[in-house]
Enzyme design. Structure first.
Site, mmCIF file in Angstrom:
data_model
loop_
_atom_site.group_PDB
_atom_site.id
_atom_site.type_symbol
_atom_site.label_atom_id
_atom_site.label_comp_id
_atom_site.label_asym_id
_atom_site.label_seq_id
_atom_site.Cartn_x
_atom_site.Cartn_y
_atom_site.Cartn_z
ATOM 1 N N HIS A 183 -4.624 -3.492 6.406
ATOM 2 C CA HIS A 183 -3.972 -3.466 5.344
ATOM 3 C C HIS A 183 -5.805 -4.100 4.660
ATOM 4 O O HIS A 183 -5.569 -5.058 4.333
ATOM 5 C CB HIS A 183 -3.212 -4.458 4.836
ATOM 6 C CG HIS A 183 -2.672 -5.132 3.269
ATOM 7 N ND1 HIS A 183 -2.830 -4.343 2.357
ATOM 8 C CD2 HIS A 183 -3.199 -6.002 3.034
ATOM 9 C CE1 HIS A 183 -2.388 -4.821 1.956
ATOM 10 N NE2 HIS A 183 -3.046 -6.692 1.405
ATOM 11 N N ASP A 200 0.293 -0.980 0.202
ATOM 12 C CA ASP A 200 0.365 -0.244 -0.312
ATOM 13 C C ASP A 200 1.450 1.098 -0.214
ATOM 14 O O ASP A 200 0.408 1.830 0.020
ATOM 15 C CB ASP A 200 -1.105 0.096 1.555
ATOM 16 C CG ASP A 200 -1.491 -1.319 1.197
ATOM 17 O OD1 ASP A 200 -2.386 -1.543 0.887
ATOM 18 O OD2 ASP A 200 -1.409 -1.985 2.408
#
Length: 244
Positions: A98, A70
């Site tokens: 996440h 990410d």
């Protein structure tokens, strides 16, 4: 067990809790106490927490989960917007889980333009994008890849794993931090205890430290709290599955 299109995170939790309990138990029994454990399988934060809880003889600080994927996506989005290489973007932050509640934060991000570091907000000059589409693009990128490929973003994840482990071994450059899912206890940002939560961290001598003292505005606070709430729910659900 990998995530497939249409699967809910709770489905993954139920399938993976037993797996990561057994992995943690094996680590506890056979691994060196200096082992560094990186959990990638989703839901990565809670899987990592279950593994750590199942290996009580190994320091909690030795466990981390992958949010570097990410982090890299956030860097790339800013770089593309500014027309520069991703290496010229530093100190983006992924806060929290996440998942689609993660908070990609660029309030402390620096962009190198012609050799000079400038604030990302000053270079991008589009607050609406940075507080809107930028965030949702990073949050939803994994789902978008699965929808397009019918498979997860394996090569991007592999690159992020290499980045994560390299930084554990070699450290982070002075003045830079990266994002890792780490144990939340004792943090200075008001995140609940006993979670694996993604923070900005610096690394030296193979040990991470949460980058403290970053100012948090009301917009960021709300986003950070929302993703923390999801992690608390996941943790409690996982513990219930363990005792079922």
């Amino acid at each position: 067990m990998p995530r497939r299109e249409g699967m809910e995170r709770k489905d993954l939790l139920k399938a993976n809790v037993a797996i990561f309990k057994s992995q943690g138990t094996a680590l506890d029994k056979y691994a060196k106490k200096t082992v560094k454990v990186l959990v990638v399988g989703n839901p990565a934060n809670t899987n990592c927490l279950i593994a750590a809880k199942s290996a009580p003889s190994i320091p909690k600080e030795n466990f981390s989960c992958l949010t570097r994927l990410d982090h890299n996506r956030a860097r790339s989005q800013v770089a593309i917007r500014c027309g520069i290489p991703a290496d010229n973007v530093k100190n983006v932050i992924i806060w929290g889980n996440h998942s689609s509640t993660q908070y990609p934060d660029v309030h402390h991000c620096k962009v190198n333009i012609k050799g000079k570091d400038e604030a990302a907000f000053d270079v991008v000059k589009d607050d609406a994008w940075l507080k809107g589409d930028f965030i949702s693009t990073v949050q939803q990128r994994g789902a978008a890849v699965i929808k397009a490929r019918k498979l997860s973003s394996a090569m991007s994840a592999a690159k992020a794993i290499c980045d994560h482990m390299r930084d554990i071994w070699t450290g982070t450059p002075d003045g830079e931090f990266i994002s890792m899912g780490v144990y939340s206890s004792g943090n200075s940002y008001g995140v609940p205890e006993d979670l694996i939560y993604s923070f900005p961290v610096t690394i030296k001598d193979k040990s991470w430290k949460i980058a403290d003292g970053l100012p948090i505005n009301e917009f960021s606070r709300a986003k950070m709290d929302a993703t923390a709430a999801e992690l608390v729910e996941e943790r409690d659900t996982a513990v219930a599955f363990l005792s079922a």
